[in-house]
Scaffold this motif. Structure first.
Motif: not given
Length: 624
Positions: A94-104
């Motif tokens: 879940v945390i990495m999904l948030v992080g990936a959204a931040g990068f995208l």
């Protein structure tokens, strides 16, 4: 005791799924953190001082260790460890999904939120990560398991740092980073599904959600342990202080003192990480498959020596018109001294940190282990923050150079570890024992698995030299209480070792009746407490290499304390420097091979002095 390689653990379900889980977690932490730092420095259009934002990244990652380590320690005691790990790894997705959204989306607040989340994930994972090892591994596997974990962690840090740099060099870095961190998190969760069942140590524990109060309580619990454990926490955190100083200064050191580019930074980080991994791997071989805290002073000495060498060889590096790359750097002889020093710091850092982790795990009660490790994580974070403050004060205010900073922390290492070893002299004692067994003698062990892992037992052995007790104590996995002639007990230098090890001085009945009676009283106390006691029933060193008649003291001990008896024999010590051989010489038997043999346990009613003497003579054979 099986003398298998630590790498055999990677073929077991007890260890491999956990190892892969923690390896992927450490890798993901560093991929995301380093990618975010590089994005701030080179990719994102941000307002404000970029260096402030980079320091904010460090703060956001380390802050959760102060806030949530205590909570992680409570979770590690209350819940089943395998289930807790799976829940934490699911949260990582879940945390990495948030992080990936931040990068995208090029959304810096989302990236910061994910970074704080990953710090929280690591703070909660740390206590259960180290407290599950003593549950999953046998005692003789603990040092090897910790070595593999430390090796994996540092290589994952290195791989994550390099991987982030490779991905950020692409124009399509955002989907690369986002996809990679989510994929690794998913793989980590899948690996955690194969971790075997590991039950809760204290399921009735009532959770305290007041993080500040519980942080204080957890620190008091950790620092309130027996001195060997509490000072190991301090030593462990001190290592992270040193590591933070070196790792933080490497980029600037490579640029300003080696006149190198970013490939030189990568080379130095690689050498340092490989050094830690190599030192960790060598720990099991050097420790004889047991928790050998004698390696800690050895590691401390090496950290100081190679830190001083790094300072000494840092000046006057030739400067070119353009920064060196790593290949050009290797063309300079001085660079090899620098890299050798950094490798040495890493190797001896492995010798230092692995036994400390293993000691904390082995000597902490199971229902307190996760919280004690949580206290260790809190201290680690605190020492890393202090390292940043000390570096700023010494570099910016005191005006020291980076090599001079390395000099100061190397000297500080002497002071800090002198304090630790003074409070817990067992470290120094075990170092002297370990040094003896790895310098003057090559000790081979046979049958030592017959010595029970717990419970009282009496060891009886022939008496050949002044250092018999040291050689036996260094070979047996458990602490051994030795009964020895009081004049040997009082020998200079050796008295420190014997006293620290809880040895029992004894005199002949006609020599000193008080010492004689006090010795049997102390022996009985040790045996009633379930400890190992070793006696030399001959009552004196052999004068001709042969086994003298066993005295009746062993019968009195067994009459008052009927415990199993294990006959043992030392082979090959006669003629060595510490024997009474008239023809002995210091160099004649240097690095000589000796053997310690243990026989089958005897019931106390069968262990007469005559029977034991016959057993020891048979075990020793013709080799004196």
């Amino acid at each position: 005791m099986s003398q298998h390689s630590q790498f055999a653990l990677l073929g077991t379900r007890r260890f491999l799924p956990f190892f892969v889980t923690q390896l992927l977690g450490a890798f993901n932490d560093n991929v995301f953190k380093q990618a975010l730092i590089l994005a701030i420095l080179f990719k994102l259009n941000v307002s404000g001082d970029r260096s402030v934002l980079v320091n904010l990244c460090a703060l956001l990652f380390i802050l959760p260790f102060f806030l949530f380590s205590a909570l992680g320690g409570q979770f590690g005691e209350k819940f089943s460890k395998h289930a807790l790990i799976r829940a934490i790894k699911m949260a990582e997705i879940v945390i990495m999904l948030v992080g990936a959204a931040g990068f995208l989306l090029n959304n810096l607040p989302l990236m910061f939120l994910a970074l704080f989340g990953m710090g929280t994930h690591s703070a909660l994972f740390g206590p259960v990560k180290y407290s599950i090892l003593p549950v999953a591994l046998r005692e003789n596997e603990l040092i090897g398991g910790n070595a593999l974990v430390e090796m994996g962690t540092f290589l994952a840090i290195l791989a994550g740092t390099i991987g982030a740099g490779i991905m950020l060099s692409s124009e399509a870095y955002a989907p690369l980073v986002g996809g990679a961190v989510v994929l690794v998190a998913c793989c980590g969760y899948l690996a955690s599904r194969f971790i075997p069942h590991a039950g809760a140590a204290l399921p009735g524990l009532k959770l305290d959600w007041n993080i500040f109060r519980q942080t204080w309580v957890t620190l008091r619990l950790g620092l309130g342990q027996r001195p060997a454990v509490s000072r190991s926490l301090v030593g462990n955190s001190w290592f992270w202080f040193l590591g933070a100083v070196y790792l933080t200064q490497i980029p600037a050191y490579a640029k300003e003192w080696l006149h190198g580019d970013e490939t030189v930074v990568t080379l130095i980080l690689t050498v340092f990480s490989v050094g830690i991994a190599l030192g960790s791997m060598l720990c099991e071989r050097l420790s004889g498959h047991k928790v050998e805290i004698g390696l800690v002073p050895f590691g401390s000495i090496g950290l100081t020596v190679f830190g001083l060498l790094l300072w000494w060889c840092s000046g006057g590096f030739p400067q070119a018109a353009a920064p060196h790359d790593w290949l050009a750097l290797l063309g300079h002889g001085q660079a090899w001294w620098v890299l050798g020093s950094i490798l040495g710091i890493g190797v001896f850092g492995g010798f230092y940190i692995v036994p400390l982790y293993a000691l904390i795990q082995a000597r902490t009660a199971e229902d307190q282990r996760a919280r004690v490790i949580a206290a260790n994580n809190i201290l680690n974070a605190l020492f890393m923050v202090i390292s940043a403050i000390v570096s700023i004060l010494l570099l910016s205010i005191a005006g020291l150079s980076i090599p001079q900073l390395f000099l100061v922390v190397s000297l500080m290492n002497v002071a800090v570890n002198s304090y630790i070893f003074k409070i817990v002299p067992e470290f120094t004692m075990r170092f002297l024992v370990w040094l003896l067994g790895h310098s003057m003698y090559r000790v081979e062990h046979r049958g030592l698995e017959r010595i029970p892992d717990e419970g009282a037992a009496l060891l009886v052995c022939n008496h050949v030299s002044f250092v018999d007790a040291l050689l036996i104590g260094g070979a047996v996995r458990r602490p051994v209480r030795f009964v020895m002639y009081y004049r040997i007990y009082d020998l200079p230098v050796l008295n420190f070792v014997f006293r620290t090890a809880g040895a029992v001085p004894i005199a002949g009945r006609n020599e000193d009746l008080l010492v004689y009676d006090a010795a049997f009283k102390k022996i009985g106390e040790y045996l009633r407490n379930g400890e190992l006691v070793c006696i030399f029933p001959e009552g004196k060193l052999t004068g001709d290499g042969e086994i003298d008649q066993f005295k009746g003291g062993v019968a009195r001990i067994l009459e008052e304390n009927p415990v199993p008896v294990i006959p043992m024999a030392l082979q090959g010590l006669w003629g060595s420097f510490f024997s009474r051989d008239p023809a002995k010489g210091f160099f004649r038997r240097l690095w000589s091979r000796i053997t310690l043999v243990a026989g089958a346990p005897l019931a106390p009613e069968l262990a007469s002095p005559q029977t034991l003497q016959a057993q020891v003579e048979e075990l020793r054979g013709a080799r004196r």
